[in-house]
Design a protein around this motif. Structure first.
Motif, PDB file in Angstrom:
ATOM      1  N   TRP A 173       0.816  -1.205   0.000  1.00  9.32           N
ATOM      2  CA  TRP A 173       0.000   0.000   0.000  1.00  9.32           C
ATOM      3  C   TRP A 173       0.859   1.269   0.000  1.00  9.32           C
ATOM      4  O   TRP A 173       0.666   2.155  -0.834  1.00  9.32           O
ATOM      5  N   VAL A 174       1.824   1.358   0.923  1.00 11.39           N
ATOM      6  CA  VAL A 174       2.630   2.576   0.991  1.00 11.39           C
ATOM      7  C   VAL A 174       3.549   2.685  -0.219  1.00 11.39           C
ATOM      8  O   VAL A 174       3.822   3.791  -0.705  1.00 11.39           O
ATOM      9  N   ALA A 175       4.010   1.557  -0.743  1.00 11.11           N
ATOM     10  CA  ALA A 175       4.854   1.605  -1.945  1.00 11.11           C
ATOM     11  C   ALA A 175       4.050   2.081  -3.151  1.00 11.11           C
ATOM     12  O   ALA A 175       4.545   2.857  -3.974  1.00 11.11           O
ATOM     13  N   PHE A 176       2.800   1.626  -3.266  1.00  6.57           N
ATOM     14  CA  PHE A 176       1.939   2.062  -4.376  1.00  6.57           C
ATOM     15  C   PHE A 176       1.666   3.564  -4.294  1.00  6.57           C
ATOM     16  O   PHE A 176       1.771   4.283  -5.298  1.00  6.57           O
ATOM     17  N   LEU A 177       1.319   4.053  -3.108  1.00  6.57           N
ATOM     18  CA  LEU A 177       1.071   5.484  -2.947  1.00  6.57           C
ATOM     19  C   LEU A 177       2.320   6.301  -3.290  1.00  6.57           C
ATOM     20  O   LEU A 177       2.241   7.339  -3.943  1.00  6.57           O
ATOM     21  N   GLY A 178       3.464   5.817  -2.847  1.00  8.33           N
ATOM     22  CA  GLY A 178       4.704   6.513  -3.154  1.00  8.33           C
ATOM     23  C   GLY A 178       4.997   6.531  -4.641  1.00  8.33           C
ATOM     24  O   GLY A 178       5.415   7.555  -5.190  1.00  8.33           O
ATOM     25  N   ALA A 179       4.767   5.403  -5.320  1.00  7.76           N
ATOM     26  CA  ALA A 179       5.043   5.325  -6.757  1.00  7.76           C
ATOM     27  C   ALA A 179       4.138   6.255  -7.552  1.00  7.76           C
ATOM     28  O   ALA A 179       4.577   6.911  -8.503  1.00  7.76           O
ATOM     29  N   VAL A 180       2.859   6.334  -7.172  1.00  4.47           N
ATOM     30  CA  VAL A 180       1.924   7.225  -7.874  1.00  4.47           C
ATOM     31  C   VAL A 180       2.360   8.680  -7.706  1.00  4.47           C
ATOM     32  O   VAL A 180       2.424   9.448  -8.682  1.00  4.47           O
ATOM     33  N   THR A 181       2.668   9.072  -6.474  1.00  2.61           N
ATOM     34  CA  THR A 181       3.057  10.464  -6.215  1.00  2.61           C
ATOM     35  C   THR A 181       4.353  10.823  -6.932  1.00  2.61           C
ATOM     36  O   THR A 181       4.464  11.882  -7.565  1.00  2.61           O
ATOM     37  N   VAL A 182       5.330   9.939  -6.837  1.00  2.41           N
ATOM     38  CA  VAL A 182       6.619  10.202  -7.479  1.00  2.41           C
ATOM     39  C   VAL A 182       6.463  10.320  -8.991  1.00  2.41           C
ATOM     40  O   VAL A 182       7.034  11.209  -9.634  1.00  2.41           O
ATOM     41  N   THR A 183       5.684   9.437  -9.593  1.00  2.00           N
ATOM     42  CA  THR A 183       5.512   9.457 -11.046  1.00  2.00           C
ATOM     43  C   THR A 183       4.850  10.743 -11.510  1.00  2.00           C
ATOM     44  O   THR A 183       5.257  11.352 -12.513  1.00  2.00           O
ATOM     45  N   LEU A 184       3.825  11.190 -10.790  1.00  2.00           N
ATOM     46  CA  LEU A 184       3.136  12.427 -11.169  1.00  2.00           C
ATOM     47  C   LEU A 184       4.086  13.626 -11.152  1.00  2.00           C
ATOM     48  O   LEU A 184       3.974  14.533 -11.987  1.00  2.00           O
ATOM     49  N   LEU A 185       5.016  13.653 -10.204  1.00  4.31           N
ATOM     50  CA  LEU A 185       5.969  14.759 -10.118  1.00  4.31           C
ATOM     51  C   LEU A 185       7.140  14.588 -11.079  1.00  4.31           C
ATOM     52  O   LEU A 185       7.720  15.573 -11.541  1.00  4.31           O
TER      53      LEU A 185
END
Length: 540
Positions: free
Chosen positions: A321-333
Motif C-alpha cells: 500500500w505505501v509503496a503504491f502510494l509513493g510510486a503514484v506520487t513520485v511518477t506524477l511529479l
C-alpha cells in the motif's frame, strides 16, 4: 529574469503546464536540505569548520567516493556486458537470461548483506560491501542499456560496416555513442545508491557517510556533526549529477521514423559461448543463487518455531500500500521534470533537475528526521501519518522515475512537438498528445522502479510510518537486530517475492521484443505527426 530561466539553448521556453509542477517537485526535494542548512546554521561557522577539517571527515569522503567509484565501475562493466550478450548475440536462452539478469533488483541490499555475513563473517568491510552493492545494483545499468541496444537503427551500423570499419570500430563509433546516455543514467543511479545505502554498510561494518551519520544521530543529542556531514554528501551528489549531465552531451539520441523493418544483426559467439554462459551464470549465482540458498536454509531452520502468518500478511499489505502510494506520487511529479530536462535544457531546467537529484543521496535517516522536523513545525496534521511517509519516498526515489522519463523523451525527435505546434496545438495539447505518449514507456518503467525501491526502503519507513504499522523491511530488520535469523527469514522471502513482481515487469518491458524484431512504430496521432514531419523534410 524568470523568462530567461525557462529559455533553452535553442530559444524554446518550457510551458508553464510543465515548468510549474517541475518547480514544485524541486522544492519538495529540497525540504531535507533546508532542514540541514537550518541545523548547520545554528552551530555557527567555527563549529562547521572544525567538523570539516577533522581527519575523519576526509577519511569518510575518500571511503565513500572510493566505494561508489568501485561499485559504479563494476556495475557498468557487468551491466553493459550482460545487455550486449542478451540483446545482440546468439547466447543460448538469451531471453531467459535477460529476465534473470534484472531480478537482483528485487533483492534488498541489507538482505544480501545478511546472507553473506551470516555465513562468512570475515567478508565484512570494503570488499563485502562492494560485492553486495555490485550484485544488487548492476541492473540499474543493464536495463537501460539493453533497452537502448534494442532501439538502435541497424542501418547506422550497416553503413559504418560498408565504409570499411570493422566490428569494434563500428561498436565504438556508432553503437557506443547511441547507448552512452543510457550508460550514464544507469551509472548515476548506481553511484547515488552506493553513496546513500545504509543497510549493507551497517551489516558489513564498513564506515561510510551513511553509517557514521546514522550513528551520530542515534548516539548524540548534538546532531550538528551529522547535519554537516550530510551537507558534504549533498555537495558530492550534485557534483556527480553535474558530471553525468555534461557527459550526456547535446547530441540527439533519436531518429525520425521507426527505422528499418528488419531485425538487429545477431553476433555469433562461436567458441566464446561457454565463456559467455559462464559470465551470465556466474553473475546470477552470486547475485541470486547464493542469497536464495541462505534464505532457504534459515526458513527451514525456523519451521520448527512456526510462522506468524497474520503478522506476515499484515506487513505484506502495508508494504504494497505505501509503496503504491509513493510510486503514484513520485511518477506524477517526475513526468514534468523529465520532459523539461529532455526538451528544455535551460539554466532553470538544469537547476530543477539537479535539485530533484540532490535528495537522492541523502541517507533515509536524514530525510526522515528532516521531515519529522518539518511535520512538527509546519505540517502537524500529517505527522506520523502516511502522507509524510509518502513525502519521504518522493524525495528519495524521484530521480529513478525522472531518469526513465527523460531517457524515453530524449530518444524521440524534438521535431514532433514543433510539428504539433504548427498544426495548431497549444502547450497543453503538445504535452497531452505528443510528450506524454512518447514518454509512456519511461513513465511505466519509472513507476515500477519506484514501487520496487519503496518496498525495500528501511530507515525512513522506520521513523515515519504511522503508529502501529509494520512493513516487511521493518519486521526483517527488527528480527535481525536481535539475532533471530530464522524468524526474520519469512519476511525476507516475502519481501523478495513481492519485489520480484515489478522487477519481472521491468525486465519484460525490455525483452518483449522477439528475436529479430524491432520496436513498433508509433500509432495514432503520434504516427500522423511523425509522417507529417518526414514529408516536410524536418530532421530530428
Amino acid at each position: 529574469m524568470g523568462q530567461r530561466r525557462r529559455t533553452s539553448a535553442t530559444g524554446r521556453r518550457a510551458p508553464m503546464v510543465l515548468f510549474a509542477p517541475a518547480l514544485a517537485a524541486a522544492v519538495i526535494a529540497l525540504v531535507p536540505i533546508a532542514y540541514l542548512l537550518i541545523r548547520t546554521a545554528e552551530a555557527g561557522w567555527p563549529a562547521i569548520v572544525e567538523i570539516l577539517w577533522r581527519e575523519r571527515t576526509l577519511v569518510l569522503v575518500l571511503r565513500s567516493l572510493g566505494l561508489a567509484a568501485a561499485v559504479t565501475t563494476a556495475c557498468v562493466a557487468i551491466g553493459v556486458a550482460l545487455a550486449w550478450l542478451t540483446t545482440r548475440t546468439d547466447l543460448p536462452g538469451r531471453r531467459t537470461w535477460a529476465v534473470v539478469a534484472a531480478l537482483p533488483l528485487a533483492m534488498p541490499s541489507f538482505v544480501a548483506a545478511y546472507a553473506w555475513v551470516s555465513v562468512f563473517p570475515g567478508i565484512a568491510g570494503f570488499w563485502g560491501t562492494f560485492l553486495v552493492l555490485t550484485a544488487c545494483t548492476y541492473p540499474y545499468v543493464y536495463l537501460p542499456v539493453a533497452a537502448a541496444l534494442r532501439r538502435i537503427d541497424p542501418a547506422l551500423e550497416e553503413v559504418s560496416r560498408s565504409l570499411g570499419r570493422g566490428p569494434w570500430q563500428t561498436y565504438l563509433t556508432v553503437t557506443a555513442r547511441q547507448v552512452r546516455p543510457a550508460v550514464a543514467a544507469g551509472a548515476l543511479l548506481v553511484a547515488l545508491y552506493s553513496l546513500s545505502d545504509f543497510g549493507s554498510p551497517s551489516l558489513m561494518r564498513f564506515d561510510v557517510f551513511t553509517r557514521v551519520i546514522h550513528t551520530s544521530y542515534q548516539s548524540s543529542f548534538d546532531r550538528t556533526p551529522a547535519a554537516v556531514l550530510s551537507l558534504v554528501l549533498v555537495v558530492i551528489t550534485v557534483g556527480i549529477t553535474v558530471a553525468e549531465t555534461r557527459s550526456r552531451g547535446r547530441a540527439e539520441q533519436a531518429r525520425l521514423g521507426s527505422g528499418a523493418a528488419r531485425g538487429l544483426r545477431t553476433v555469433p559467439l562461436g567458441r566464446g559461448t561457454p565463456l559467455a554462459l559462464a559470465v551470465t551464470g556466474g553473475v546470477a549465482a552470486v547475485a541470486l543463487g547464493y542469497p536464495a540458498v541462505v534464505l532457504a536454509y534459515w526458513v527451514s531452520r525456523g519451521q520448527s518455531a512456526g510462522v506468524e502468518w497474520d503478522h506476515l500478511a499484515t506487513a505484506g499489505v502495508s508494504t504494497l500500500w505505501v509503496a503504491f502510494l509513493g510510486a503514484v506520487t513520485v511518477t506524477l511529479l517526475a513526468v514534468p521534470v523529465g520532459i523539461v530536462a529532455a526538451r528544455f535544457p535551460s539554466r532553470g531546467g538544469r537547476w530543477i533537475e539537479h535539485a530533484t537529484w540532490s535528495g537522492h543521496a541523502l541517507p533515509g535517516i536524514v530525510v526522515a528526521l528532516s521531515l519529522v522536523f518539518f511535520g512538527i513545525r509546519w505540517a502537524e496534521p500529517i505527522y506520523q501519518r502516511t502522507p509524510l511517509l509518502v513525502l519521504a519516498y518522493t524525495v528519495l526515489f524521484m530521480p529513478a522515475a525522472i531518469g526513465s522519463v527523460r531517457s524515453a523523451v530524449a530518444q524521440s525527435p524534438r521535431s514532433l512537438g514543433e510539428v504539433a505546434r504548427s498544426l495548431g496545438r497549444g502547450p497543453f495539447g503538445v504535452v497531452r498528445d505528443v510528450s506524454l505518449p512518447l514518454a509512456a514507456p519511461g513513465i511505466a518503467a519509472g513507476f515500477a522502479l519506484v514501487m520496487l525501491t519503496a518496498m525495500k526502503e528501511l530507515p525512513a519507513t522506520l521513523l515515519l510510518r504511522p503508529t502501529g504499522m509494520d512493513t516487511l523491511a521493518i519486521r526483517l530488520w527488527t528480527e535481525t537486530g536481535v539475532g533471530a535469523y530464522a524468524a526474520a527469514a519469512p519476511y525476507a522471502v516475502a519481501l523478495v517475492l513481492l519485489a520480484a513482481v515489478p522487477t519481472f515487469l521491468l525486465s519484460r518491458v525490455h525483452v518483449r521484443v522477439s528475436d529479430g524484431a524491432t520496436v513498433a512504430a508509433p500509432t495514432g496521432e503520434g504516427a500522423v505527426l511523425e509522417l507529417a514531419a518526414a514529408r516536410g523534410g524536418v530532421e530530428p
